[in-house]
Design a protein around this motif. Structure first.
Motif, PDB file in Angstrom:
ATOM      1  N   ASN A   1       0.752  -1.085  -0.053  1.00  0.00           N
ATOM      2  CA  ASN A   1      -0.090   0.006  -0.210  1.00  0.00           C
ATOM      3  C   ASN A   1       0.941   1.354  -0.150  1.00  0.00           C
ATOM      4  N   LYS A   2       1.932   1.259   0.799  1.00  0.00           N
ATOM      5  CA  LYS A   2       2.974   2.291   0.858  1.00  0.00           C
ATOM      6  C   LYS A   2       3.495   2.918  -0.573  1.00  0.00           C
ATOM      7  N   PHE A   3       3.948   1.602  -1.201  1.00  0.00           N
ATOM      8  CA  PHE A   3       4.402   1.715  -2.693  1.00  0.00           C
ATOM      9  C   PHE A   3       3.222   2.171  -3.707  1.00  0.00           C
ATOM     10  N   GLY A   4       1.913   2.032  -3.347  1.00  0.00           N
ATOM     11  CA  GLY A   4       0.785   2.068  -4.331  1.00  0.00           C
ATOM     12  C   GLY A   4       0.762   0.861  -4.934  1.00  0.00           C
ATOM     13  N   LEU A   5       1.011  -0.428  -4.687  1.00  0.00           N
ATOM     14  CA  LEU A   5       1.089  -1.636  -5.284  1.00  0.00           C
ATOM     15  C   LEU A   5      -0.350  -2.356  -5.173  1.00  0.00           C
ATOM     16  N   ASP A   6      -1.174  -1.750  -4.216  1.00  0.00           N
ATOM     17  CA  ASP A   6      -2.520  -2.088  -4.249  1.00  0.00           C
ATOM     18  C   ASP A   6      -3.240  -1.727  -5.429  1.00  0.00           C
ATOM     19  N   ASN A   7      -2.656  -1.040  -6.117  1.00  0.00           N
ATOM     20  CA  ASN A   7      -3.462  -0.655  -7.464  1.00  0.00           C
ATOM     21  C   ASN A   7      -3.014  -1.843  -8.523  1.00  0.00           C
ATOM     22  N   TYR A   8      -2.378  -2.893  -8.258  1.00  0.00           N
ATOM     23  CA  TYR A   8      -1.989  -3.760  -9.233  1.00  0.00           C
ATOM     24  C   TYR A   8      -2.307  -5.195  -8.760  1.00  0.00           C
ATOM     25  N   VAL A   9      -2.517  -6.166  -9.786  1.00  0.00           N
ATOM     26  CA  VAL A   9      -2.404  -7.640  -9.438  1.00  0.00           C
ATOM     27  C   VAL A   9      -1.287  -8.163  -9.641  1.00  0.00           C
TER      28      VAL A   9
ATOM     29  N   LYS B   1       4.140  -4.616 -15.719  1.00  0.00           N
ATOM     30  CA  LYS B   1       5.372  -4.166 -15.203  1.00  0.00           C
ATOM     31  C   LYS B   1       6.042  -5.126 -14.518  1.00  0.00           C
ATOM     32  N   ILE B   2       7.329  -5.052 -14.248  1.00  0.00           N
ATOM     33  CA  ILE B   2       7.896  -6.163 -13.276  1.00  0.00           C
ATOM     34  C   ILE B   2       8.838  -5.338 -12.240  1.00  0.00           C
TER      35      ILE B   2
ATOM     36  N   LEU C   1       9.218   0.476 -11.042  1.00  0.00           N
ATOM     37  CA  LEU C   1       8.366  -0.579 -11.788  1.00  0.00           C
ATOM     38  C   LEU C   1       9.246  -0.407 -13.315  1.00  0.00           C
ATOM     39  N   TYR C   2       9.530  -1.503 -13.522  1.00  0.00           N
ATOM     40  CA  TYR C   2      10.156  -1.633 -15.045  1.00  0.00           C
ATOM     41  C   TYR C   2       9.076  -2.118 -16.046  1.00  0.00           C
ATOM     42  N   GLU C   3       9.218  -1.437 -17.253  1.00  0.00           N
ATOM     43  CA  GLU C   3       8.450  -2.250 -18.275  1.00  0.00           C
ATOM     44  C   GLU C   3       9.071  -3.716 -18.466  1.00  0.00           C
ATOM     45  N   TYR C   4       8.220  -4.403 -19.307  1.00  0.00           N
ATOM     46  CA  TYR C   4       8.304  -5.725 -19.101  1.00  0.00           C
ATOM     47  C   TYR C   4       9.703  -6.392 -19.508  1.00  0.00           C
ATOM     48  N   ASP C   5      10.177  -6.131 -20.867  1.00  0.00           N
ATOM     49  CA  ASP C   5      11.211  -6.458 -21.289  1.00  0.00           C
ATOM     50  C   ASP C   5      12.569  -5.971 -20.221  1.00  0.00           C
ATOM     51  N   GLU C   6      12.655  -4.652 -19.945  1.00  0.00           N
ATOM     52  CA  GLU C   6      13.691  -4.245 -19.028  1.00  0.00           C
ATOM     53  C   GLU C   6      13.713  -4.743 -17.857  1.00  0.00           C
ATOM     54  N   GLY C   7      12.329  -4.840 -17.235  1.00  0.00           N
ATOM     55  CA  GLY C   7      12.508  -5.689 -15.822  1.00  0.00           C
ATOM     56  C   GLY C   7      12.636  -7.143 -15.743  1.00  0.00           C
TER      57      GLY C   7
ATOM     58  N   ALA D   1      10.101 -12.348  -7.284  1.00  0.00           N
ATOM     59  CA  ALA D   1      10.054 -11.065  -8.177  1.00  0.00           C
ATOM     60  C   ALA D   1       8.346 -10.924  -8.640  1.00  0.00           C
ATOM     61  N   GLU D   2       8.068  -9.905  -9.321  1.00  0.00           N
ATOM     62  CA  GLU D   2       6.605  -9.862  -9.534  1.00  0.00           C
ATOM     63  C   GLU D   2       6.506  -9.239 -10.940  1.00  0.00           C
ATOM     64  N   CYS D   3       5.631  -9.822 -11.791  1.00  0.00           N
ATOM     65  CA  CYS D   3       4.854  -9.044 -12.987  1.00  0.00           C
ATOM     66  C   CYS D   3       3.702  -8.564 -12.584  1.00  0.00           C
ATOM     67  N   ILE D   4       3.285  -7.400 -12.724  1.00  0.00           N
ATOM     68  CA  ILE D   4       2.348  -6.733 -12.118  1.00  0.00           C
ATOM     69  C   ILE D   4       1.420  -6.054 -13.219  1.00  0.00           C
ATOM     70  N   THR D   5       0.155  -5.705 -13.032  1.00  0.00           N
ATOM     71  CA  THR D   5      -0.779  -4.898 -13.758  1.00  0.00           C
ATOM     72  C   THR D   5      -1.828  -4.282 -13.044  1.00  0.00           C
ATOM     73  N   ASP D   6      -2.062  -2.954 -13.629  1.00  0.00           N
ATOM     74  CA  ASP D   6      -3.317  -2.432 -12.839  1.00  0.00           C
ATOM     75  C   ASP D   6      -4.560  -2.571 -13.944  1.00  0.00           C
ATOM     76  N   LEU D   7      -4.514  -3.513 -14.757  1.00  0.00           N
ATOM     77  CA  LEU D   7      -5.726  -3.948 -15.433  1.00  0.00           C
ATOM     78  C   LEU D   7      -6.468  -4.938 -14.901  1.00  0.00           C
ATOM     79  N   MET D   8      -7.888  -4.890 -15.139  1.00  0.00           N
ATOM     80  CA  MET D   8      -8.703  -5.846 -14.846  1.00  0.00           C
ATOM     81  C   MET D   8      -8.415  -7.213 -15.705  1.00  0.00           C
ATOM     82  N   ILE D   9      -8.270  -8.498 -15.315  1.00  0.00           N
ATOM     83  CA  ILE D   9      -7.971  -9.458 -16.305  1.00  0.00           C
ATOM     84  C   ILE D   9      -9.318 -10.360 -16.276  1.00  0.00           C
ATOM     85  N   PRO D  10      -9.945 -10.353 -17.314  1.00  0.00           N
ATOM     86  CA  PRO D  10     -11.176 -11.223 -17.265  1.00  0.00           C
ATOM     87  C   PRO D  10     -10.877 -12.763 -17.456  1.00  0.00           C
TER      88      PRO D  10
END
Length: 194
Positions: free
Chosen positions: A53-61, A100-101, A114-120, A145-154
């Motif tokens: 939450n401190k890092f704003g990662l609650d906005n991501y899956v 992001k990664i 947060l890094y773009e996918y390839d860089e991360g 290590a995490e791969c995260i998204t702020d998108l809803m994944i159907p």
């Protein structure tokens, strides 16, 4: 998946409670901030949630690159007796959709980049990721290590759902069928990780 194949793996892994699946089918896999509005059973440690939450990662899956991390071990221990499932998506879909990664677990860092996918992906210490065991703190955090998204994944974006046994597989397939989710995907498979 053997531990030595993580870098070349095709999937990303999200561990959750089976009881969250009906809501996930209805609303998609949501970032924690959005999922909290729907009431869900959280598997994460409160200390981890606070830092996220401190890092704003609650906005991501969040997704991990394998199902063997210290997080997975702790959740399976703390939720022994609960029905857990892994929701998996394809790495190629994550890359195509701008995920992001984080090359290490957020608890191990003082600032969140947060890094773009390839860089991360290239910043992950894959040698440490492939090292057996979780005793060394650095290795433990790299393995988370995490791969995260702020998108809803159907649900139709899931590649597979892994479950502990045939009974749970039947239950998951029944839930998917009742909600008119076509097969495939997601494939529902029994796996030994539980």
């Amino acid at each position: 998946m053997a531990i030595n194949n993580i870098r070349e793996g095709k999937l990303l892994y999200h561990l959750t409670e089976l009881e969250n699946l009906p809501s996930i089918i209805k609303y998609g896999l949501l970032p924690r901030k959005d999922a909290q509005k729907l009431k869900f059973k959280d598997v994460a440690n409160p200390e981890i949630i606070e830092k996220r939450n401190k890092f704003g990662l609650d906005n991501y899956v969040p997704f991990h690159f394998h199902p063997y991390s210290a997080f997975d071990v702790a959740v399976k221990s703390d939720h022994r007796g609960d029905d857990l499932i892994y929701i998996c998506i394809k790495r190629e879909d994550a890359r195509a959709n701008g995920f992001k990664i984080l090359p290490k677990h957020p608890l191990s860092i003082s600032e969140c980049i947060l890094y773009e996918y390839d860089e991360g992906f290239n910043k992950i210490d894959w040698k440490a990721m492939h090292t057996p065991g979780n005793e060394d703190e650095y290795i433990k955090h790299v393995k988370m290590a995490e791969c995260i998204t702020d998108l809803m994944i159907p649900v139709d974006g899931f590649a597979s759902i892994y479950v502990k046994d045939d009974e749970t597989k039947e239950l998951v397939e029944s839930l998917l069928n009742k909600n008119d989710v076509d097969f495939p995907p997601p494939f529902v498979n029994v796996q030994k990780w539980f």
